[in-house]
Scaffold this active site. Structure first.
Site, PDB file in Angstrom:
ATOM      1  N   HIS A   1       0.755  -1.051   0.036  1.00  0.00           N
ATOM      2  CA  HIS A   1       0.079  -0.047   0.153  1.00  0.00           C
ATOM      3  C   HIS A   1       1.074   1.397   0.003  1.00  0.00           C
ATOM      4  O   HIS A   1       1.872   1.196   0.589  1.00  0.00           O
ATOM      5  CB  HIS A   1      -0.985   0.018   1.180  1.00  0.00           C
ATOM      6  CG  HIS A   1      -1.983   0.929   1.060  1.00  0.00           C
ATOM      7  ND1 HIS A   1      -1.676   2.337   1.470  1.00  0.00           N
ATOM      8  CD2 HIS A   1      -3.320   0.972   0.600  1.00  0.00           C
ATOM      9  CE1 HIS A   1      -2.870   2.981   1.029  1.00  0.00           C
ATOM     10  NE2 HIS A   1      -3.675   2.152   0.989  1.00  0.00           N
TER      11      HIS A   1
ATOM     12  N   SER B   1     -10.363   6.808  -3.503  1.00  0.00           N
ATOM     13  CA  SER B   1     -11.721   7.614  -3.273  1.00  0.00           C
ATOM     14  C   SER B   1     -12.806   7.076  -3.779  1.00  0.00           C
ATOM     15  O   SER B   1     -13.855   7.337  -4.467  1.00  0.00           O
ATOM     16  CB  SER B   1     -11.583   8.905  -4.226  1.00  0.00           C
ATOM     17  OG  SER B   1     -10.416   9.529  -3.254  1.00  0.00           O
TER      18      SER B   1
ATOM     19  N   GLU C   1      -3.685   1.393  -7.320  1.00  0.00           N
ATOM     20  CA  GLU C   1      -4.439   2.459  -6.290  1.00  0.00           C
ATOM     21  C   GLU C   1      -3.346   3.988  -6.759  1.00  0.00           C
ATOM     22  O   GLU C   1      -2.451   3.918  -6.343  1.00  0.00           O
ATOM     23  CB  GLU C   1      -4.055   2.245  -4.900  1.00  0.00           C
ATOM     24  CG  GLU C   1      -4.903   1.385  -4.625  1.00  0.00           C
ATOM     25  CD  GLU C   1      -5.391   1.535  -2.869  1.00  0.00           C
ATOM     26  OE1 GLU C   1      -6.514   1.637  -2.713  1.00  0.00           O
ATOM     27  OE2 GLU C   1      -4.677   1.666  -2.201  1.00  0.00           O
TER      28      GLU C   1
END
Ligand code: PGA
Length: 253
Positions: free
Chosen positions: A97, A215, A167
């Protein structure tokens, strides 16, 4: 071809601040999900709250972890091993991440973590993504390098069980520059499939699940699935709001 279920993953990050709140959020999500059969819902709470699922009997919701350490055991103060997570019934682990990369996880560390997760028979959710989109396409080589270096020594059957989450950093969190579009996701989805085809083969590229995160909310969730053809979604902020998170899951269904 194998039927691929859609995934909706909750990344709670360093929230909520009490076990009571964690229990309430989990219970409310569970109560809204009784009719969901095919979608796989994965909740990734902070380590101390991994107990939340224990109290609720459900096959619909699986447990995920936000991180893991790659060593097996020993003198690593503050770290958590893959076998500890497995023993807690964790099935998926987020790895790479951008918020972990920002505090030191290199591609090499990400790779070691992926290998440790696979060794303990859990599924890595391997996150990749660039911080900016330049007009020369350097972001593509950046993503390619993240994937190639993250998958060193990962074999074909193992990669089929992995989830790759695209992402883009510029679309994550409340200070995001802007939302990504489904077309931007599609471009990267195809690009990742091509990289997996080159590293493994077409069959493997077809089976690996590629999801979108950044988002995600009830207003854009459906478009990433339908237009972007995402195999699932990784949700941050809106996964802490059971109403919004359940709405996202229903849209994916
Ligand atoms: P966000 O976070 O949905 O709050 O943008 C997504 C993530 O970081 O996984």
């Amino acid at each position: 071809m194998k039927v691929i279920n859609k995934l909706v993953i909750a990344n709670w990050k360093m929230n909520p601040q009490s076990k009571k709140e964690a229990e309430i959020i989990f219970k409310n999500i569970f109560n809204n999900l009784k009719n969901i059969k095919k979608t796989e819902v994965i909740i990734c709470p902070p380590f101390p709250f991994l107990f939340v699922k224990g109290k609720v009997k459900t096959k619909n919701i699986k447990l995920g972890s936000q991180d893991v350490f790659y060593e097996k055991e020993g003198s690593y103060t503050g770290e958590v091993s893959a076998s500890m997570l497995r023993d807690f019934s964790v099935e998926y682990v987020l790895v790479g991440h951008s918020e972990r990369r920002a505090i030191g996880d290199t591609n090499e560390i990400v790779n070691k973590k992926i290998l440790a997760i696979l060794k303990s028979k859990m599924n890595p959710i391997f996150c990749v993504g660039e911080s900016v989109r330049d007009t020369n396409g350097f972001y593509l080589s950046f993503i390619k390098q993240q994937i190639i270096e993250g998958l060193v020594n990962v074999n074909k059957p193992q990669v089929k069980n992995m989830v790759i989450a695209y992402e883009p950093i510029w679309a994550i969190g409340s200070s995001a520059d802007r939302e990504a579009t489904p077309a931007e996701f599609t471009e990267i989805r195809i690009f990742i499939k091509k990289i997996i085809t080159d590293l493994y083969d077409v069959k493997t590229a077809n089976e690996v699940r590629i999801i979108y995160g950044g988002s995600v909310n009830p207003l854009n969730a459906e478009s990433f699935i339908k237009e972007g053809r995402a195999d699932g979604l990784l949700v941050g902020r809106d996964s802490l709001n059971p109403k919004k998170f359940s709405a996202i899951i229903n849209l994916v269904k």
